[in-house]
Design a protein around this motif. Structure first.
Motif, PDB file in Angstrom:
ATOM      1  N   ILE A 129       0.850  -1.199   0.000  1.00 37.31           N
ATOM      2  CA  ILE A 129       0.000   0.000   0.000  1.00 37.31           C
ATOM      3  C   ILE A 129       0.879   1.241   0.000  1.00 37.31           C
ATOM      4  O   ILE A 129       1.955   1.265   0.608  1.00 37.31           O
ATOM      5  N   LEU A 130       0.426   2.280  -0.713  1.00 39.24           N
ATOM      6  CA  LEU A 130       1.124   3.565  -0.788  1.00 39.24           C
ATOM      7  C   LEU A 130       0.083   4.667  -0.699  1.00 39.24           C
ATOM      8  O   LEU A 130      -0.885   4.680  -1.450  1.00 39.24           O
ATOM      9  N   LEU A 131       0.266   5.602   0.266  1.00 43.08           N
ATOM     10  CA  LEU A 131      -0.674   6.700   0.476  1.00 43.08           C
ATOM     11  C   LEU A 131       0.055   8.029   0.426  1.00 43.08           C
ATOM     12  O   LEU A 131       1.232   8.128   0.794  1.00 43.08           O
ATOM     13  N   ASP A 132      -0.665   9.063  -0.006  1.00 50.36           N
ATOM     14  CA  ASP A 132      -0.128  10.426  -0.051  1.00 50.36           C
ATOM     15  C   ASP A 132      -1.189  11.360   0.526  1.00 50.36           C
ATOM     16  O   ASP A 132      -2.195  11.643  -0.117  1.00 50.36           O
ATOM     17  N   VAL A 133      -0.969  11.812   1.768  1.00 42.50           N
ATOM     18  CA  VAL A 133      -1.906  12.724   2.417  1.00 42.50           C
ATOM     19  C   VAL A 133      -1.653  14.137   1.913  1.00 42.50           C
ATOM     20  O   VAL A 133      -0.504  14.555   1.745  1.00 42.50           O
ATOM     21  N   MET A 134      -2.726  14.906   1.666  1.00 38.40           N
ATOM     22  CA  MET A 134      -2.593  16.261   1.150  1.00 38.40           C
ATOM     23  C   MET A 134      -1.710  17.092   2.073  1.00 38.40           C
ATOM     24  O   MET A 134      -1.724  16.956   3.289  1.00 38.40           O
ATOM     25  N   GLY A 135      -0.913  17.989   1.449  1.00 38.08           N
ATOM     26  CA  GLY A 135      -0.069  18.890   2.213  1.00 38.08           C
ATOM     27  C   GLY A 135       1.241  18.237   2.633  1.00 38.08           C
ATOM     28  O   GLY A 135       1.585  17.123   2.222  1.00 38.08           O
ATOM     29  N   HIS A 136       1.986  18.958   3.481  1.00 43.37           N
ATOM     30  CA  HIS A 136       3.274  18.478   3.973  1.00 43.37           C
ATOM     31  C   HIS A 136       3.383  18.825   5.455  1.00 43.37           C
ATOM     32  O   HIS A 136       2.542  19.515   6.015  1.00 43.37           O
ATOM     33  N   GLY A 137       4.428  18.357   6.084  1.00 39.93           N
ATOM     34  CA  GLY A 137       4.728  18.790   7.433  1.00 39.93           C
ATOM     35  C   GLY A 137       3.977  18.027   8.513  1.00 39.93           C
ATOM     36  O   GLY A 137       3.514  16.901   8.330  1.00 39.93           O
ATOM     37  N   ILE A 138       3.845  18.687   9.672  1.00 34.13           N
ATOM     38  CA  ILE A 138       3.376  18.018  10.877  1.00 34.13           C
ATOM     39  C   ILE A 138       1.952  17.509  10.734  1.00 34.13           C
ATOM     40  O   ILE A 138       1.644  16.365  11.080  1.00 34.13           O
ATOM     41  N   SER A 139       1.028  18.353  10.227  1.00 34.45           N
ATOM     42  CA  SER A 139      -0.373  17.944  10.154  1.00 34.45           C
ATOM     43  C   SER A 139      -0.544  16.703   9.277  1.00 34.45           C
ATOM     44  O   SER A 139      -1.240  15.750   9.650  1.00 34.45           O
ATOM     45  N   SER A 140       0.083  16.702   8.098  1.00 34.96           N
ATOM     46  CA  SER A 140      -0.023  15.544   7.213  1.00 34.96           C
ATOM     47  C   SER A 140       0.637  14.314   7.821  1.00 34.96           C
ATOM     48  O   SER A 140       0.133  13.190   7.696  1.00 34.96           O
TER      49      SER A 140
END
Length: 402
Positions: A220-231
């Motif tokens: 599985i490969l996921l990419d959460v929107m944005g960068h940094g701490i929140s993502s």
């Protein structure tokens, strides 16, 4: 096209179901610096889109227009005939005849500059009439400034300490995040190698691959929107969930449904904190030599057969966390010994020109999987050195040899 629409103060364009341009008004033709509309009509919309906007149109605009029949205030970038990038706002609606009507409004940062000019003129007029008063105010301001300089000096010292402490905490969090990533798998039936690079201390990309049974593997490969701490916080919470589900051998449809439901539940009472993510999940059965996959708005994986033929595993669903009660259905493909699969996030694909990954994969079909990984990694590093902007997104890819 109606004369009023032809010269309207905004762009107007209609698209066919396959995203080919059916009509375009004169205002938009001039904005794009083309001699006439004839050079654009019948062409694919990609001809006037920047690279990043092409990906955005494919992964988000088209699924949204099909699901909701309208899109409002989507921020994109057009590419003029001479290569100039033009930021725009896009509103669109899907008609009953499957035509997509789009209204395009250029974004020009003029208001702020005009306000500054007006304020500067007023200030100058006022200063000419109240010169003496302004001098007194200036003297008082200098006194205040000296006091503020001292306060700023003390604040900077505190900030420097805070920054140092924060960087230490972020580095520790990064190590914890990287520790959660699974290790390479290499045996007689399968080889799985990965590359992971965070744009900041923490990443919005996360992956995992697991041996479910002696013959079955889950990737599985996921990419959460944005960068940094929140993502990164979202990725770590998703990681604990998909690790549990995949390790138990849960069906791909249920894995994706549970991840989607978790995101909706996580942000149902806080739209300001809302995050969505793209994801692709594969199960590989080495006994039956089959690949079962679900692609939720993620860049298409590339499957390279032994004879060199390339096949894309395209999106089957919208991104996770976007629409509720989505029905996830997997697709299955058979493979032969020697087949390779490349999974990647948009931080990888956007670093290259279109079809570069296909060429890199085809050009390395005769070398080992490790050498192919090094080839793609070096290409990414070369692009990052040439264009610093590509360092602004997380980059991750997984190579599989069956």
């Amino acid at each position: 096209m109606d004369r009023l629409i032809e010269n309207a103060p905004c762009g107007f364009i209609t698209l066919a179901k396959d995203s080919k341009i059916l009509s375009i008004n004169e205002t938009l033709v001039k904005l794009l610096q083309y001699p006439s509309s004839e050079e654009l009509i019948g062409k694919h919309l990609n001809i006037v889109l920047s690279n990043s906007s092409r990906v955005f149109i494919q992964l988000y605009f088209l699924p949204l227009i099909k699901a909701k029949h309208s899109v409002e205030e989507m921020y994109l970038s057009l590419m003029s005939a001479n290569g100039e990038e033009i930021p725009i706002l896009l509103n669109a609606s899907l008609q009953k005849n499957n035509e997509i009507i789009c209204v395009i409004v250029p974004m020009h940062k003029r208001n702020a500059l005009e306000d500054e000019l007006i304020n500067a003129r007023k200030a100058a007029e006022k200063a000419s009439h109240e010169k003496e008063k302004a001098l007194l105010e200036l003297e008082e301001a200098l006194k205040i400034l000296k006091s503020q300089q001292q306060e700023l000096l003390e604040s900077n010292q505190q900030n420097a300490k805070f920054k140092l402490d924060t960087e230490r905490e972020l580095q520790l969090a990064k190590k914890i995040q990287e520790t959660a990533l699974t290790q390479n798998i290499i045996n007689d039936n399968i080889k799985i190698l990965s590359y992971y690079h965070a744009s900041k201390a923490l990443s919005g990309d996360i992956y995992g691959f697991y041996q479910i049974t002696p013959e079955k593997y889950g990737i599985i490969l996921l990419d959460v929107m944005g960068h940094g701490i929140s993502s990164a916080l979202v990725t770590m919470s998703l990681q604990s969930l998909f690790q549990k589900l995949i390790s138990q051998g849960v069906a791909p449809e249920i894995v994706m449904r549970e991840l989607d439901g978790y995101l909706h539940e996580l942000f149902q009472n806080n739209q300001d904190a809302w995050h969505y993510c793209t994801a692709i999940y594969l199960t590989i059965d080495t006994s039956t030599q089959t690949v079962e996959y679900i692609n939720a708005g993620h860049p298409p994986a590339i499957l390279q057969k032994k004879n060199g033929v390339l096949e894309e595993l395209l999106a089957t669903n919208p991104p996770l966390g976007t629409f509720e009660n989505i029905s996830f259905q997997s697709k299955t493909s058979s493979y032969t010994r020697g087949t390779r699969i490349l999974l990647y996030t948009d931080g990888v694909s956007e670093a290259f020109m279109p079809n570069t990954l296909h060429c890199l994969l085809s050009g390395s079909s005769l070398v080992s999987l490790a050498e192919t990984k090094e080839l793609i990694q070096k290409a990414l590093e070369d692009e990052a050195n040439k264009f610093e902007k590509y360092n602004n997104d997380d980059q991750c890819f997984i190579l599989i040899e069956l």
